[in-house]
Design a protein around this motif. Structure first.
Motif, mmCIF file in Angstrom:
data_model
loop_
_atom_site.group_PDB
_atom_site.id
_atom_site.type_symbol
_atom_site.label_atom_id
_atom_site.label_comp_id
_atom_site.label_asym_id
_atom_site.label_seq_id
_atom_site.Cartn_x
_atom_site.Cartn_y
_atom_site.Cartn_z
ATOM 1 N N ASN A 162 0.856 -1.195 0.000
ATOM 2 C CA ASN A 162 0.000 0.000 0.000
ATOM 3 C C ASN A 162 0.888 1.240 0.000
ATOM 4 O OD1 ASN A 162 -2.017 1.867 0.200
ATOM 5 N ND2 ASN A 162 -2.986 0.994 2.016
ATOM 6 N N PRO A 163 1.377 1.640 -1.157
ATOM 7 C CA PRO A 163 2.348 2.748 -1.222
ATOM 8 C C PRO A 163 1.795 4.091 -0.756
ATOM 9 C CG PRO A 163 2.243 1.500 -3.302
ATOM 10 C CD PRO A 163 1.084 1.077 -2.480
ATOM 11 N N CYS A 164 0.466 4.237 -0.781
ATOM 12 C CA CYS A 164 -0.131 5.543 -0.469
ATOM 13 C C CYS A 164 -0.251 5.800 1.028
ATOM 14 C CB CYS A 164 -1.505 5.664 -1.118
ATOM 15 S SG CYS A 164 -1.445 5.544 -2.924
ATOM 16 N N GLN A 165 -0.100 4.770 1.838
ATOM 17 C CA GLN A 165 -0.237 4.933 3.287
ATOM 18 C C GLN A 165 1.020 4.430 3.992
ATOM 19 O OE1 GLN A 165 -3.762 2.965 4.633
ATOM 20 N NE2 GLN A 165 -5.167 4.344 3.553
ATOM 21 N N VAL A 166 1.284 5.043 5.136
ATOM 22 C CA VAL A 166 2.419 4.600 5.948
ATOM 23 C C VAL A 166 2.061 3.267 6.586
ATOM 24 C CG1 VAL A 166 3.822 5.096 7.975
ATOM 25 C CG2 VAL A 166 3.225 6.931 6.388
ATOM 26 N N CYS A 167 2.984 2.304 6.492
ATOM 27 C CA CYS A 167 2.750 0.968 7.062
ATOM 28 C C CYS A 167 2.679 1.068 8.585
ATOM 29 C CB CYS A 167 3.864 0.033 6.642
ATOM 30 S SG CYS A 167 3.766 -1.599 7.386
ATOM 31 N N PRO A 168 1.558 0.669 9.190
ATOM 32 C CA PRO A 168 1.425 0.783 10.655
ATOM 33 C C PRO A 168 2.426 -0.087 11.419
ATOM 34 C CG PRO A 168 -0.400 -0.478 9.722
ATOM 35 C CD PRO A 168 0.352 0.096 8.582
ATOM 36 N N HIS A 169 2.852 -1.180 10.798
ATOM 37 C CA HIS A 169 3.813 -2.059 11.468
ATOM 38 C C HIS A 169 5.174 -1.388 11.581
ATOM 39 C CE1 HIS A 169 0.864 -5.265 11.160
ATOM 40 N NE2 HIS A 169 0.739 -4.996 9.885
ATOM 41 N N LEU A 170 5.557 -0.643 10.554
ATOM 42 C CA LEU A 170 6.804 0.119 10.618
ATOM 43 C C LEU A 170 6.733 1.171 11.714
ATOM 44 C CD1 LEU A 170 7.704 0.740 6.859
ATOM 45 C CD2 LEU A 170 9.142 -0.412 8.546
ATOM 46 N N THR A 171 5.612 1.887 11.745
ATOM 47 C CA THR A 171 5.423 2.931 12.750
ATOM 48 C C THR A 171 5.490 2.352 14.157
ATOM 49 O OG1 THR A 171 4.019 4.146 11.203
ATOM 50 C CG2 THR A 171 3.878 4.769 13.524
ATOM 51 N N SER A 172 4.870 1.177 14.334
ATOM 52 C CA SER A 172 4.835 0.543 15.658
ATOM 53 C C SER A 172 6.241 0.139 16.113
ATOM 54 C CB SER A 172 3.922 -0.683 15.609
ATOM 55 O OG SER A 172 3.959 -1.392 16.823
ATOM 56 N N VAL A 173 7.026 -0.451 15.212
ATOM 57 C CA VAL A 173 8.383 -0.886 15.564
ATOM 58 C C VAL A 173 9.255 0.310 15.892
ATOM 59 C CG1 VAL A 173 10.476 -1.984 14.694
ATOM 60 C CG2 VAL A 173 8.259 -3.038 14.244
ATOM 61 N N LEU A 174 9.178 1.356 15.073
ATOM 62 C CA LEU A 174 9.998 2.549 15.303
ATOM 63 C C LEU A 174 9.590 3.275 16.583
ATOM 64 C CD1 LEU A 174 10.219 3.891 11.642
ATOM 65 C CD2 LEU A 174 12.085 2.925 12.999
ATOM 66 N N ARG A 175 8.309 3.333 16.852
ATOM 67 C CA ARG A 175 7.840 3.984 18.082
ATOM 68 C C ARG A 175 8.389 3.270 19.314
ATOM 69 N NH1 ARG A 175 2.708 3.520 17.333
ATOM 70 N NH2 ARG A 175 2.410 5.571 16.367
ATOM 71 N N HIS A 176 8.332 1.943 19.290
ATOM 72 C CA HIS A 176 8.833 1.169 20.426
ATOM 73 C C HIS A 176 10.336 1.355 20.585
ATOM 74 C CE1 HIS A 176 10.122 -2.456 22.656
ATOM 75 N NE2 HIS A 176 8.952 -2.310 23.280
ATOM 76 N N PHE A 177 11.056 1.421 19.464
ATOM 77 C CA PHE A 177 12.510 1.616 19.507
ATOM 78 C C PHE A 177 12.841 2.982 20.111
ATOM 79 C CE2 PHE A 177 16.588 2.894 17.694
ATOM 80 C CZ PHE A 177 17.362 1.767 17.942
ATOM 81 N N ILE A 178 12.118 4.002 19.694
ATOM 82 C CA ILE A 178 12.342 5.352 20.229
ATOM 83 C C ILE A 178 12.103 5.372 21.734
ATOM 84 C CG2 ILE A 178 11.407 7.699 20.246
ATOM 85 C CD1 ILE A 178 10.824 7.238 17.191
ATOM 86 N N GLN A 179 11.024 4.771 22.156
ATOM 87 C CA GLN A 179 10.675 4.769 23.583
ATOM 88 C C GLN A 179 11.718 4.025 24.416
ATOM 89 O OE1 GLN A 179 6.800 2.995 23.239
ATOM 90 N NE2 GLN A 179 5.736 4.970 23.024
ATOM 91 N N GLU A 180 12.349 3.002 23.815
ATOM 92 C CA GLU A 180 13.322 2.196 24.564
ATOM 93 C C GLU A 180 14.681 2.885 24.673
ATOM 94 O OE1 GLU A 180 15.294 -2.310 24.520
ATOM 95 O OE2 GLU A 180 13.756 -1.760 23.047
ATOM 96 N N TYR A 181 15.103 3.619 23.649
ATOM 97 C CA TYR A 181 16.495 4.089 23.602
ATOM 98 C C TYR A 181 16.688 5.605 23.706
ATOM 99 C CZ TYR A 181 17.887 -0.634 22.318
ATOM 100 O OH TYR A 181 18.103 -1.989 22.322
ATOM 101 N N ILE A 182 15.675 6.418 23.464
ATOM 102 C CA ILE A 182 15.924 7.856 23.374
ATOM 103 C C ILE A 182 16.299 8.477 24.716
ATOM 104 C CG2 ILE A 182 13.579 8.753 23.801
ATOM 105 C CD1 ILE A 182 14.101 10.589 21.304
ATOM 106 N N GLY A 183 15.909 7.840 25.804
ATOM 107 C CA GLY A 183 16.242 8.379 27.120
ATOM 108 C C GLY A 183 17.737 8.440 27.369
ATOM 109 N N ILE A 184 18.487 7.501 26.776
ATOM 110 C CA ILE A 184 19.944 7.442 26.993
ATOM 111 C C ILE A 184 20.707 7.832 25.731
ATOM 112 C CG2 ILE A 184 21.868 5.938 27.661
ATOM 113 C CD1 ILE A 184 19.855 4.201 29.146
#
Length: 595
Positions: A498-520
């Protein structure tokens, strides 16, 4: 023809023995010929009394001669049955005695009774202990003999075709056995012998392919019989494929069960009669042939091996050929020739085992675990130290994934490979990166670049967090470049549906990664997001709320007010995100002023 001959044969030198054996061969052929004529005369109308000899009297004489041949000559022939340097004449004479057992069964000794014809075939043609050269020549004399086939049928020996196919199969696999290692220049006589043996094997192959049982398999599998070559290795491959295809076309459970039993009879105890190859008793070509043949069986008979009847064979193949004990002994390891054979044929085994996992059988869990063990053991062994050269593109596990196989089978194998790589080859020890990380990432990139799968979402969840971590914590330029290219492949695969929409699975993985590592690791996370924004800006724009909230949360946790350094890094990222990024910069600045 008295017992003196039994002593004579044992005392002969080779040249004398050849002459004596030739005499026996002629006697056997002549006896059968005149006996056949006398039987024909007995079946004709009564002949005049002056005819000499009377057929009945001749018949009695023939029986007496046959009995003498069995008593005084056959014991020597039988004693040569298990010779490792068999004479071609022994095979010829054994075939002659077999036909004699067919024509005059009552003359055979007691140890061959009550069915001397079948017993002879079992002794010289169907016994795995008999040298393949002897078996090959012996069976070539007999299989096409219509009278012998008729006699076997009348005796109720319905398995003679199956047994003969098994013997042919064994002869092909054992053709390199007991040949000297490391010899490139051989004597002319040895060359001649080798050529004769190959010709005999090719001849037996042609004969076997004319058996009704084999022709029926080729017909049911819808394989073009006219295209079948007589080269034994090619013939073996076509035969294995025919059995596997026929099995998939069968409808009833009874038919499938019968073919499983027959298939197991065809190959027999394959790991027993090819064991000398594993002990380095033969040319490396023999080891290659054995691994290739069994690999073809695992791939094309996957559904057969998934049955309970074939379970023992499957487990032994795994334990003896793929995961032998020496593999786990650090002081020993696998011999180079064996490792080379595994490398060249591993893709066949991986494809077959992944197909077996797709079947709902009791051994599925065990096979799944063993498949992971196999991949874990050989991925590293065949992985080069650096990602340059042909080592990656020719890795047998990559080749297994790049060949055309059914999608469900492919997805099973691909997921298993990725799990093994992530758990065993991409784990950090503290901050220390795993060894040969660039080579591992190069393998992943090559896999993702070559093949896309429908279920990109689950693969993203599995793979992307580890790749992001490698990109963030390893400063090596080669690793940086490879992780960027892998992220590009992952994002493109996810967005392709679905090229016209952002893949929700990508967003979910990146969001979790940000939440885990951005503090440090705030600066590293922002740098990573800048890279991803270059690949897909909308994806990072969708993460602005998460990034802004995490900024505020970390500042609040520190309790020291605004973190200007972190905000500046975040601001650089937002500038790359166009209007949405500029709007967020304005919003953050206004919040600061209001505070």
């Amino acid at each position: 023809l008295n017992e003196g001959f039994s002593l004579l044969y044992r005392a002969c030198r080779e040249s004398e023995l050849n002459t004596a054996l030739m005499f026996l061969q002629v006697v056997l052929a002549r006896l059968r010929s005149v006996h056949k004529r006398s039987i024909q005369l007995l079946q004709q109308p009564r002949v005049p009394s002056h005819s000499i000899p009377v057929p009945l009297v001749a018949k009695e004489r023939h029986l007496a001669i046959a009995t003498a041949l069995w008593r005084n000559f056959f014991p020597f022939v039988k004693s040569q049955r298990l010779s490792q340097t068999p004479s071609s004449q022994i095979a010829d004479i054994a075939a002659g005695f077999t036909l004699l057992a067919m024509d005059m069964p009552n003359t055979a000794p007691l140890d061959l009774q009550p069915q001397p014809l079948i017993t002879m075939l079992q002794l010289f043609g169907w016994d795995d202990m008999v040298h393949p050269q002897l078996v090959c020549r012996y069976l070539s004399h007999l299989i096409e003999n219509s009278a012998l086939v008729e006699a076997l049928t009348s005796l109720g020996c319905s398995s003679y075709q199956t047994s003969s196919v098994h013997s042919w199969f064994r002869c092909v696999l054992q053709q390199h056995m007991n040949q000297p290692l490391g010899v490139t220049e051989k004597l002319d006589s040895t060359h001649t012998t080798g050529r004769v043996n190959k010709e005999q094997l090719a001849g037996l192959t042609r004969i076997v392919y004319k058996l009704p049982e084999v022709e029926s398999l080729l017909l049911q599998a819808q394989l073009d019989q006219s295209a079948v070559k007589v080269e034994p290795k090619t013939a073996v491959f076509i035969f294995i494929k025919a059995v596997g295809k026929t099995y998939t076309r069968l409808q009833t459970l009874a038919d499938k069960s019968a073919l499983v039993s027959k298939a197991l009879d065809y190959v027999g105890d394959i790991l027993k009669y090819t064991k000398p190859y594993l002990a380095n008793k033969g040319l490396p070509e023999g080891l290659q042939l054995m691994y290739w043949t069994v690999g073809c069986i695992v791939k094309h008979w996957a559904l057969i091996l998934a049955t309970s009847k074939a379970q023992q064979l499957l487990f032994r193949i795994i334990d003896c050929l793929l995961l032998p004990h020496t593999l786990f002994q650090q002081d020993k390891g696998l011999p180079p020739a064996m490792l080379s054979a595994i490398r060249d044929n591993l893709s066949l085994y991986l494809q077959g085992l992944s197909a077996i996992i797709g079947q709902t059988t009791v051994q599925t869990t065990y096979v799944k675990q063993q498949l992971r063990n196999i991949i874990q053991q050989y991925f590293g062994r065949f992985l080069p130290s650096s990602p340059t050269g042909s080592g990656i593109v020719n890795h047998p596990i990559l080749l297994a994934l790049c060949e055309s196989i059914p999608m469900t089978q492919y997805q099973t194998l691909r997921k298993t490979v990725l799990l093994v790589l992530i758990e065993n080859y991409m784990q950090f020890r503290g901050h220390a990166p795993p060894p040969r990380l660039a080579a591992v990432l190069s393998f992943l990139h090559e896999l993702l670049r070559r093949n896309q799968i429908p279920d990109a979402a689950s693969e993203t969840k599995l793979l992307l967090p580890t790749v992001l971590k490698c990109s963030m914590f390893v400063n090596e330029q080669q690793v940086k470049q490879l992780t960027f290219e892998i992220m590009q492949c992952i994002i493109e695969n996810c967005q392709s549906s679905n090229p016209c929409q952002v893949c929700p699975h990508l967003t979910s993985v990146l969001r979790h990664f940000i939440q885990e590592y951005i503090g440090i690791y705030d600066h590293q996370v922002y740098n990573l997001m800048e890279l991803i924004a270059g690949l897909n800006r909308d994806l990072v724009i969708g993460l602005i709320p998460t990034l802004s909230q995490m900024l505020k949360d970390t500042e609040h946790k520190r309790g020291l007010g605004r973190n200007n350094s972190q905000r500046e890094s975040y601001r650089r990222l937002l500038i790359l995100l166009g209007e949405e990024g500029q709007a967020e910069i304005t919003k953050l600045e206004k919040e600061c002023e209001d505070a």
